[in-house]
Motif scaffolding. Structure first.
Motif, PDB file in Angstrom:
ATOM      1  N   UNK A   1       0.815  -1.054  -0.082  1.00 28.98           N
ATOM      2  CA  UNK A   1      -0.114   0.170  -0.011  1.00 28.98           C
ATOM      3  C   UNK A   1       0.910   1.467  -0.032  1.00 28.98           C
ATOM      4  N   UNK A   2       1.957   1.262   0.711  1.00 28.34           N
ATOM      5  CA  UNK A   2       2.889   2.366   0.845  1.00 28.34           C
ATOM      6  C   UNK A   2       3.579   2.737  -0.552  1.00 28.34           C
ATOM      7  N   UNK A   3       3.810   1.723  -1.353  1.00 27.86           N
ATOM      8  CA  UNK A   3       4.491   1.932  -2.755  1.00 27.86           C
ATOM      9  C   UNK A   3       3.745   3.028  -3.691  1.00 27.86           C
ATOM     10  N   UNK A   4       2.384   2.965  -3.406  1.00 28.47           N
ATOM     11  CA  UNK A   4       1.805   4.074  -4.034  1.00 28.47           C
ATOM     12  C   UNK A   4       1.717   3.987  -5.613  1.00 28.47           C
ATOM     13  N   UNK A   5       2.033   2.642  -6.099  1.00 22.91           N
ATOM     14  CA  UNK A   5       2.169   2.749  -7.616  1.00 22.91           C
ATOM     15  C   UNK A   5       1.673   1.088  -7.774  1.00 22.91           C
ATOM     16  N   UNK A   6       0.718   0.898  -8.362  1.00 20.12           N
ATOM     17  CA  UNK A   6       0.482  -0.407  -8.828  1.00 20.12           C
ATOM     18  C   UNK A   6       1.544  -1.412  -9.548  1.00 20.12           C
ATOM     19  N   UNK A   7       2.353  -0.575 -10.289  1.00 21.39           N
ATOM     20  CA  UNK A   7       3.478  -1.170 -11.041  1.00 21.39           C
ATOM     21  C   UNK A   7       4.539  -1.563  -9.966  1.00 21.39           C
TER      22      UNK A   7
ATOM     23  N   UNK B   1       3.233  -4.570  -7.943  1.00 23.21           N
ATOM     24  CA  UNK B   1       3.276  -5.764  -8.529  1.00 23.21           C
ATOM     25  C   UNK B   1       4.788  -6.201  -8.479  1.00 23.21           C
ATOM     26  N   UNK B   2       5.587  -5.501  -8.679  1.00 19.89           N
ATOM     27  CA  UNK B   2       6.991  -5.729  -8.577  1.00 19.89           C
ATOM     28  C   UNK B   2       7.423  -6.495  -7.245  1.00 19.89           C
ATOM     29  N   UNK B   3       7.111  -5.648  -6.415  1.00 22.93           N
ATOM     30  CA  UNK B   3       7.254  -6.297  -4.847  1.00 22.93           C
ATOM     31  C   UNK B   3       6.608  -7.446  -4.720  1.00 22.93           C
ATOM     32  N   UNK B   4       5.367  -7.591  -5.038  1.00 23.42           N
ATOM     33  CA  UNK B   4       4.655  -8.914  -4.695  1.00 23.42           C
ATOM     34  C   UNK B   4       5.276 -10.151  -5.483  1.00 23.42           C
ATOM     35  N   UNK B   5       5.512  -9.506  -6.637  1.00 27.06           N
ATOM     36  CA  UNK B   5       6.275 -10.901  -7.607  1.00 27.06           C
ATOM     37  C   UNK B   5       7.652 -11.312  -7.049  1.00 27.06           C
ATOM     38  N   UNK B   6       8.384 -10.136  -6.414  1.00 23.61           N
ATOM     39  CA  UNK B   6       9.709 -10.409  -5.910  1.00 23.61           C
ATOM     40  C   UNK B   6       9.537 -11.216  -4.557  1.00 23.61           C
ATOM     41  N   UNK B   7       8.520 -10.852  -3.619  1.00 22.83           N
ATOM     42  CA  UNK B   7       8.564 -11.745  -2.561  1.00 22.83           C
ATOM     43  C   UNK B   7       7.894 -13.133  -2.651  1.00 22.83           C
ATOM     44  N   UNK B   8       6.920 -13.310  -3.845  1.00 20.69           N
ATOM     45  CA  UNK B   8       6.453 -14.215  -3.884  1.00 20.69           C
ATOM     46  C   UNK B   8       7.468 -15.317  -4.351  1.00 20.69           C
ATOM     47  N   UNK B   9       8.399 -14.853  -5.337  1.00 18.62           N
ATOM     48  CA  UNK B   9       9.180 -15.676  -5.831  1.00 18.62           C
ATOM     49  C   UNK B   9      10.673 -16.130  -5.395  1.00 18.62           C
ATOM     50  N   UNK B  10      10.618 -15.210  -4.146  1.00 18.44           N
ATOM     51  CA  UNK B  10      12.003 -15.365  -3.385  1.00 18.44           C
ATOM     52  C   UNK B  10      12.008 -16.603  -2.580  1.00 18.44           C
ATOM     53  N   UNK B  11      13.469 -17.370  -2.646  1.00 20.07           N
ATOM     54  CA  UNK B  11      13.432 -18.471  -2.017  1.00 20.07           C
ATOM     55  C   UNK B  11      13.404 -18.288  -0.533  1.00 20.07           C
ATOM     56  N   UNK B  12      13.281 -18.933   0.400  1.00 22.32           N
ATOM     57  CA  UNK B  12      12.893 -19.156   1.872  1.00 22.32           C
ATOM     58  C   UNK B  12      14.068 -18.331   2.436  1.00 22.32           C
TER      59      UNK B  12
END
Length: 97
Positions: free
Chosen positions: A13-19, A22-33
């Motif tokens: 929410x704080x990022x203020x940009x959907x782009x 989306x990058x953040x969510x993609x990185x956090x979801x794909x990061x190894x544990x």
């Protein structure tokens, strides 16, 4: 944000940009544990800087509305921007970057 802990949702929410979100969510979801905390920390920093910049912009806008002189060195680039726009409209892109 200092009174609440950062979460994936608050960073998004704080990022203020959907782009960016989306990058953040993609990185956090794909990061190894073993990298999740580092990715989280990286994006928390981005979110903190984004919020700080937005707050600073609000303060400057309020100061401007009150007619106060804004801090810093300001360079008027209006003429250069207008000249570049004229060149672009006329079809000549040279020097318009």
């Amino acid at each position: 944000m200092a009174d609440k802990p950062w979460t994936i949702e608050t960073i998004r929410d704080a990022l203020g940009s959907t782009t960016l979100a989306s990058r953040f969510i993609g990185e956090i979801n794909k990061a190894p544990a073993h990298e999740v905390l580092a990715v989280f920390a990286k994006w928390q920093g981005v979110a903190e800087r984004t919020l700080a910049a937005a707050e600073r912009a609000r303060q400057l806008a309020e100061a401007d509305d009150r007619g106060e002189e804004l801090p810093g060195q300001w360079v008027d680039r209006t003429d250069a921007v207008l000249a570049a726009a004229d060149r672009i409209r006329s079809g000549s892109r040279r020097g318009a970057a």
